[in-house]
Design an enzyme around this catalytic site. Structure first.
Site, PDB file in Angstrom:
ATOM      1  N   VAL A   1       0.829  -1.207   0.000  1.00  0.00           N
ATOM      2  CA  VAL A   1       0.000   0.000   0.000  1.00  0.00           C
ATOM      3  C   VAL A   1       0.865   1.258   0.000  1.00  0.00           C
ATOM      4  O   VAL A   1       0.421   2.332  -0.433  1.00  0.00           O
ATOM      5  CB  VAL A   1      -0.949  -0.019   1.219  1.00  0.00           C
ATOM      6  CG1 VAL A   1      -0.167   0.075   2.528  1.00  0.00           C
ATOM      7  CG2 VAL A   1      -2.004   1.068   1.144  1.00  0.00           C
ATOM      8  N   LYS A   2       2.108   1.150   0.454  1.00  0.00           N
ATOM      9  CA  LYS A   2       2.973   2.321   0.573  1.00  0.00           C
ATOM     10  C   LYS A   2       3.406   2.881  -0.781  1.00  0.00           C
ATOM     11  O   LYS A   2       3.908   4.009  -0.854  1.00  0.00           O
ATOM     12  CB  LYS A   2       4.199   1.984   1.414  1.00  0.00           C
ATOM     13  CG  LYS A   2       3.875   1.628   2.860  1.00  0.00           C
ATOM     14  CD  LYS A   2       3.241   2.788   3.609  1.00  0.00           C
ATOM     15  CE  LYS A   2       3.095   2.479   5.085  1.00  0.00           C
ATOM     16  NZ  LYS A   2       2.550   3.621   5.843  1.00  0.00           N
ATOM     17  N   ASP A   3       3.202   2.118  -1.847  1.00  0.00           N
ATOM     18  CA  ASP A   3       3.468   2.670  -3.180  1.00  0.00           C
ATOM     19  C   ASP A   3       2.639   3.931  -3.411  1.00  0.00           C
ATOM     20  O   ASP A   3       3.089   4.884  -4.041  1.00  0.00           O
ATOM     21  CB  ASP A   3       3.117   1.655  -4.271  1.00  0.00           C
ATOM     22  CG  ASP A   3       4.123   0.524  -4.380  1.00  0.00           C
ATOM     23  OD1 ASP A   3       5.030   0.440  -3.527  1.00  0.00           O
ATOM     24  OD2 ASP A   3       3.984  -0.283  -5.314  1.00  0.00           O
TER      25      ASP A   3
ATOM     26  N   ALA B   1       4.135   6.877  -1.490  1.00  0.00           N
ATOM     27  CA  ALA B   1       5.384   7.273  -2.138  1.00  0.00           C
ATOM     28  C   ALA B   1       5.110   8.123  -3.372  1.00  0.00           C
ATOM     29  O   ALA B   1       5.706   9.197  -3.560  1.00  0.00           O
ATOM     30  CB  ALA B   1       6.190   6.027  -2.519  1.00  0.00           C
TER      31      ALA B   1
END
Length: 333
Positions: free
Chosen positions: A49-51, A54
């Site tokens: 999910v951190k894509d 970012a």
């Protein structure tokens, strides 16, 4: 080549971020009489999910001029945001310096090095300590003139989730959603999705899922940042209210012990073929608790944050689990 709108072609790596499916979790749904859906964020190109955070932070930094062509991005991370930042940096011609606690899984350490991050491992220390990984990353950025992503207090993080993750969930459910539950590291996912859903349906319940050792459960319940115990989960749990979390529309909180988290990780793997990490296990366990509280016939959505492969040496290591007095996967015993 011009890519037509709504085509199945992605315009490079960043065009492939988001648009993940909702997956019905059969066992959880059957056990509660509700429809429990997991947003498959492990299907993002960087594997988590951190894509989304970012990309949102880099897009905003480019637009503001804080990040210039050929520049350097510095961030303190438990791993997944660092992976997302490094991959987007690679795609756009930036350099990534990633500061991470040395206690994180070897798989994430190896992956960051593999994709070209300038990885700086530091001892795990509390946020108030100058040696804390977030504070070290801030100093590096200030000393080198690089862009500090600052995922915890950079609200472009939650804005990215408001505009993408939350909007997708509302569209994919057709507005048929009664609750959303998610753990917090930065707070960006819970806050952003909560803001998006509440804008459409004010009575949708936004519920924080919190592991032992985190102070956020007590913060939601009592207004006090107090904690006890510990968890083997990585990248979630918090001892302070970040800027992303401040003002988030949170209705309730559920505390999830590591045993309940592992039960979901193992069950989803062996019975439904879904390979998820510990934070996703916490999210699913919390979704089940919320479903039981609401009663049959409701729809609850949660986040399947990343995949199990990043935690093989811990979550699927009987020796490690035994050292923490936790159960091993039944098929490995």
């Amino acid at each position: 080549m011009t890519i037509a709108p709504n085509s199945h072609l992605a315009d490079g790596l960043t065009g492939a971020i988001g648009g993940t499916p909702l997956i019905k979790l059969r066992l959880a749904s059957a056990a509660t009489g509700c429809t429990i859906l997991g947003k498959a964020e492990f299907m993002n190109p960087g594997g988590s999910v951190k894509d989304r955070a970012a990309l949102a932070m880099i897009d905003a930094a480019e637009a503001s001029g804080a990040l210039k062509p050929g520049g350097t991005i510095v961030e303190g991370t438990a791993g997944n945001t660092g992976i997302g930042l490094t991959l987007v940096a690679n795609a756009r011609g930036y350099r990534a310096v990633i500061v991470m606690p040395e206690t994180q899984s070897q798989e994430k350490i190896d992956f960051l090095r593999m994709i070209g991050a300038d990885l700086r491992l530091v001892p795990a220390k509390p946020y108030k300590d100058p040696g804390n990984y977030v504070r070290v990353s801030q100093r590096i950025a200030e000393e080198t003139g690089a862009f500090w992503a600052n995922q915890f207090d950079n609200t472009d993080n939650r804005e990215g989730h408001r505009l993408t993750t939350g909007a997708e969930i509302w569209r994919q459910t057709g507005g048929v959603i009664d609750a959303f539950t998610c753990a917090c590291g930065t707070g960006g996912t819970l806050a952003g999705v909560g803001m998006a859903l509440k804008a459409h349906k004010p009575d949708v319940r936004i519920v924080l899922a919190d592991p032992d050792g985190s102070a956020l459960y007590d913060w939601v319940k009592t207004g006090q940042l107090t904690s006890s115990g510990s968890s083997i989960s990585e990248g979630i749990g918090q001892g302070r209210v970040t800027a992303n979390l401040a003002g988030a529309p949170i209705d309730d909180a559920v505390r999830v012990h590591d045993t309940a988290m592992l039960e979901q990780v193992f069950d989803l793997m062996i019975h439904e073929g879904l390979s998820i990490g510990g934070s996703a296990g916490i999210n699913v366990a919390a979704a089940i608790a919320v479903a039981r509280d609401l009663g049959p016939g409701h729809t609850i959505v949660t986040i399947l944050c990343d995949g199990a492969a990043r935690y093989q040496s811990k979550l699927f290591n009987p020796t490690f689990l035994a050292s923490k007095n936790l159960p091993a996967p039944p098929w490995m015993v």
